[in-house]
Every structure is written in C-alpha cells, then in structure tokens.
Design a protein around this motif. Structure first.
Motif, PDB file in Angstrom:
ATOM      1  N   LEU A  51       0.868  -1.171   0.000  1.00 40.12           N
ATOM      2  CA  LEU A  51       0.000   0.000   0.000  1.00 40.12           C
ATOM      3  C   LEU A  51       0.908   1.225   0.000  1.00 40.12           C
ATOM      4  CD1 LEU A  51      -2.548  -1.012   2.803  1.00 40.12           C
ATOM      5  CD2 LEU A  51      -2.946  -1.054   0.325  1.00 40.12           C
ATOM      6  N   ILE A  52       0.666   2.160  -0.906  1.00 38.96           N
ATOM      7  CA  ILE A  52       1.444   3.401  -0.947  1.00 38.96           C
ATOM      8  C   ILE A  52       0.654   4.468  -0.204  1.00 38.96           C
ATOM      9  CG2 ILE A  52       2.479   5.189  -2.384  1.00 38.96           C
ATOM     10  CD1 ILE A  52       3.901   2.498  -2.620  1.00 38.96           C
ATOM     11  N   TYR A  53       1.277   4.979   0.872  1.00 37.27           N
ATOM     12  CA  TYR A  53       0.640   5.930   1.774  1.00 37.27           C
ATOM     13  C   TYR A  53       1.301   7.293   1.600  1.00 37.27           C
ATOM     14  CZ  TYR A  53      -1.017   7.847   6.243  1.00 37.27           C
ATOM     15  OH  TYR A  53      -1.604   8.611   7.221  1.00 37.27           O
ATOM     16  N   HIS A  54       0.500   8.294   1.267  1.00 36.64           N
ATOM     17  CA  HIS A  54       0.992   9.663   1.129  1.00 36.64           C
ATOM     18  C   HIS A  54       0.869  10.384   2.470  1.00 36.64           C
ATOM     19  CE1 HIS A  54       0.270   9.867  -3.510  1.00 36.64           C
ATOM     20  NE2 HIS A  54       1.344   9.165  -3.198  1.00 36.64           N
ATOM     21  N   SER A  55       1.992  10.922   2.957  1.00 39.93           N
ATOM     22  CA  SER A  55       1.991  11.677   4.207  1.00 39.93           C
ATOM     23  C   SER A  55       2.443  13.109   3.938  1.00 39.93           C
ATOM     24  CB  SER A  55       2.906  11.008   5.237  1.00 39.93           C
ATOM     25  OG  SER A  55       4.250  11.056   4.810  1.00 39.93           O
ATOM     26  N   GLN A  56       2.305  13.952   4.951  1.00 39.15           N
ATOM     27  CA  GLN A  56       2.699  15.358   4.848  1.00 39.15           C
ATOM     28  C   GLN A  56       1.994  16.058   3.686  1.00 39.15           C
ATOM     29  OE1 GLN A  56       4.755  16.699   7.256  1.00 39.15           O
ATOM     30  NE2 GLN A  56       4.639  14.673   8.168  1.00 39.15           N
ATOM     31  N   CYS A  57       0.724  15.749   3.501  1.00 41.43           N
ATOM     32  CA  CYS A  57      -0.081  16.356   2.442  1.00 41.43           C
ATOM     33  C   CYS A  57      -1.540  16.350   2.894  1.00 41.43           C
ATOM     34  CB  CYS A  57       0.079  15.572   1.134  1.00 41.43           C
ATOM     35  SG  CYS A  57      -0.516  13.863   1.244  1.00 41.43           S
ATOM     36  N   ARG A  58      -2.404  16.833   2.040  1.00 45.76           N
ATOM     37  CA  ARG A  58      -3.844  16.769   2.312  1.00 45.76           C
ATOM     38  C   ARG A  58      -4.537  16.143   1.123  1.00 45.76           C
ATOM     39  NH1 ARG A  58      -4.604  18.874   7.068  1.00 45.76           N
ATOM     40  NH2 ARG A  58      -3.583  20.790   7.698  1.00 45.76           N
ATOM     41  N   PRO A  59      -5.293  15.087   1.298  1.00 40.11           N
ATOM     42  CA  PRO A  59      -5.431  14.328   2.543  1.00 40.11           C
ATOM     43  C   PRO A  59      -4.312  13.291   2.664  1.00 40.11           C
ATOM     44  CG  PRO A  59      -6.872  13.368   0.910  1.00 40.11           C
ATOM     45  CD  PRO A  59      -6.190  14.562   0.252  1.00 40.11           C
ATOM     46  N   VAL A  60      -3.908  12.999   3.889  1.00 41.21           N
ATOM     47  CA  VAL A  60      -2.974  11.902   4.102  1.00 41.21           C
ATOM     48  C   VAL A  60      -3.755  10.605   3.993  1.00 41.21           C
ATOM     49  CG1 VAL A  60      -1.412  13.246   5.540  1.00 41.21           C
ATOM     50  CG2 VAL A  60      -3.213  11.922   6.618  1.00 41.21           C
ATOM     51  N   GLY A  61      -3.126   9.597   3.408  1.00 41.32           N
ATOM     52  CA  GLY A  61      -3.800   8.311   3.310  1.00 41.32           C
ATOM     53  C   GLY A  61      -3.214   7.428   2.230  1.00 41.32           C
ATOM     54  N   VAL A  62      -3.865   6.295   2.026  1.00 42.96           N
ATOM     55  CA  VAL A  62      -3.422   5.302   1.051  1.00 42.96           C
ATOM     56  C   VAL A  62      -3.949   5.706  -0.318  1.00 42.96           C
ATOM     57  CG1 VAL A  62      -3.452   2.875   0.394  1.00 42.96           C
ATOM     58  CG2 VAL A  62      -3.416   3.503   2.822  1.00 42.96           C
ATOM     59  N   ALA A  63      -3.017   5.862  -1.270  1.00 45.47           N
ATOM     60  CA  ALA A  63      -3.355   6.323  -2.613  1.00 45.47           C
ATOM     61  C   ALA A  63      -3.478   5.188  -3.621  1.00 45.47           C
ATOM     62  CB  ALA A  63      -2.316   7.332  -3.103  1.00 45.47           C
ATOM     63  N   GLY A  64      -2.833   4.061  -3.351  1.00 45.03           N
ATOM     64  CA  GLY A  64      -2.867   2.952  -4.303  1.00 45.03           C
ATOM     65  C   GLY A  64      -1.912   1.858  -3.887  1.00 45.03           C
ATOM     66  N   THR A  65      -1.544   1.018  -4.872  1.00 40.83           N
ATOM     67  CA  THR A  65      -0.742  -0.162  -4.564  1.00 40.83           C
ATOM     68  C   THR A  65       0.444  -0.312  -5.502  1.00 40.83           C
ATOM     69  OG1 THR A  65      -2.026  -1.644  -5.984  1.00 40.83           O
ATOM     70  CG2 THR A  65      -2.793  -1.373  -3.706  1.00 40.83           C
ATOM     71  N   ALA A  66       1.394  -1.104  -5.019  1.00 35.07           N
ATOM     72  CA  ALA A  66       2.585  -1.462  -5.785  1.00 35.07           C
ATOM     73  C   ALA A  66       2.953  -2.898  -5.425  1.00 35.07           C
ATOM     74  CB  ALA A  66       3.737  -0.508  -5.468  1.00 35.07           C
ATOM     75  N   GLU A  67       3.935  -3.421  -6.150  1.00 31.38           N
ATOM     76  CA  GLU A  67       4.440  -4.768  -5.892  1.00 31.38           C
ATOM     77  C   GLU A  67       5.953  -4.707  -5.770  1.00 31.38           C
ATOM     78  OE1 GLU A  67       4.518  -9.220  -7.923  1.00 31.38           O
ATOM     79  OE2 GLU A  67       3.513  -7.588  -8.950  1.00 31.38           O
ATOM     80  N   VAL A  68       6.503  -5.483  -4.857  1.00 30.84           N
ATOM     81  CA  VAL A  68       7.952  -5.566  -4.703  1.00 30.84           C
ATOM     82  C   VAL A  68       8.503  -6.416  -5.848  1.00 30.84           C
ATOM     83  CG1 VAL A  68       9.852  -6.313  -3.219  1.00 30.84           C
ATOM     84  CG2 VAL A  68       7.766  -5.337  -2.197  1.00 30.84           C
ATOM     85  N   VAL A  69       9.420  -5.836  -6.624  1.00 28.85           N
ATOM     86  CA  VAL A  69      10.028  -6.578  -7.734  1.00 28.85           C
ATOM     87  C   VAL A  69      11.472  -6.969  -7.432  1.00 28.85           C
ATOM     88  CG1 VAL A  69       8.487  -5.665  -9.510  1.00 28.85           C
ATOM     89  CG2 VAL A  69      10.620  -4.455  -8.989  1.00 28.85           C
ATOM     90  N   ARG A  70      12.041  -6.415  -6.382  1.00 33.82           N
ATOM     91  CA  ARG A  70      13.376  -6.818  -5.916  1.00 33.82           C
ATOM     92  C   ARG A  70      13.412  -6.674  -4.405  1.00 33.82           C
ATOM     93  NH1 ARG A  70      19.304  -4.249  -7.496  1.00 33.82           N
ATOM     94  NH2 ARG A  70      20.532  -5.742  -6.280  1.00 33.82           N
ATOM     95  N   ALA A  71      13.757  -7.757  -3.736  1.00 34.70           N
ATOM     96  CA  ALA A  71      13.836  -7.764  -2.272  1.00 34.70           C
ATOM     97  C   ALA A  71      14.991  -6.879  -1.812  1.00 34.70           C
ATOM     98  CB  ALA A  71      14.013  -9.193  -1.775  1.00 34.70           C
ATOM     99  N   GLY A  72      15.080  -6.687  -0.506  1.00 34.75           N
ATOM    100  CA  GLY A  72      16.044  -5.780   0.084  1.00 34.75           C
ATOM    101  C   GLY A  72      17.479  -5.997  -0.346  1.00 34.75           C
TER     102      GLY A  72
END
Length: 155
Positions: A51-72
C-alpha cells in the motif's frame, strides 16, 4: 506473500511519480530508520504487495498499490558522497541501509484517508494506528482486503 505499507511524501515522490516511471518501477530508497531498515533487509520479499501511503499532504492516506520486484539490498545512496542519503559510516562490506525496488500496480479511485482508517473498527490493530511514523509497516491480509474495499478497488 506478505503485505506492507510504505510511506512517502508526495511532493518528494508520489504514486503518480512511480506510475510515470518508464518501466513503471523504481528503487524505494532513502529509508533511515533502523526498524524500517530491518524490515527491508530481512522481511520484504519479491512478490509482496504494498500500500502506498501519502503523508505530509492533504489528505494523508493510502493512494494505491505497488508490488515488490526486488527484495532488500544495500541502498546505493549510502555510499555516494553526493547523495542526500550518504552515510560515511557505511561500507560495501558493512552496509547500514537497505532499499527495495517496487512497481506500480494500481491507483485507488479515492484516497483512503488516515481519518477513515482510524474510524474503522476492523482496522484498530493496524500498525499505522499504533506506530504512525514508521515508513515501512506490515499489513495483515485482512487489513489489506479491508483497505481495498474502503477504496472501492484499484484501477
């Protein structure tokens, strides 16, 4: 497969920026919190959903999704003296910071706001409600489904 919430400030890098990448994917770097680093290094895996969460903005919250394509893997910025994220204490032999690569999956029809999440009893145990400042957070499968339902799905 695991689920995660990644926080970003959209004026620095947003879900739309990720979507606009030529490949639709990008390095998720610059994380400088040890707890979040440990999750990136030890727990986040290729194929995990985000879940991609936007902070320090209005409104703060979950904007959409992504997938991990390469691990750490070690964050290259820590080794670059020209980078804002340079860390003189890091070395190739002993990296201090990790990053992942993600790709855009969907934008929600509307942001699932923090206020929405806080008012939802089914999400009362969500890490976001208990430890809001962590930039990488686990999300349970039930929380993932509930946030998706609140958003009306993805596109």
């Amino acid at each position: 497969m695991n689920y995660w919430l990644l926080k970003t400030e959209p004026d620095e890098y947003s879900l739309d920026d990720l979507r606009s990448e030529p490949s639709g994917q990008a390095r998720w770097d610059g994380i400088r919190n040890y707890q979040a680093r440990n999750l990136l290094r030890d727990a986040v895996q290729q194929g995990d959903q985000v879940l991609i969460y936007h902070s320090q903005c209005r409104p703060v919250g979950v904007a959409g999704t992504a997938e991990v394509v390469r691990a750490g893997y070690p964050d290259p910025a820590q080794f670059d003296p020209q980078s804002h994220y340079f860390d003189a204490r890091a070395s190739q032999e002993a990296p201090r910071w990790y990053c992942i690569d993600i790709r855009f999956v969907s934008a929600f029809p509307h942001t699932v706001t923090l206020a929405d999440i806080k008012s939802e009893p089914a999400l009362e145990d969500m890490v976001l409600r208990r430890q809001g400042r962590l930039s990488v957070q686990p999300v349970s499968p039930q929380e993932w489904r509930h946030v998706h339902a609140m958003a009306g799905g993805g596109k």
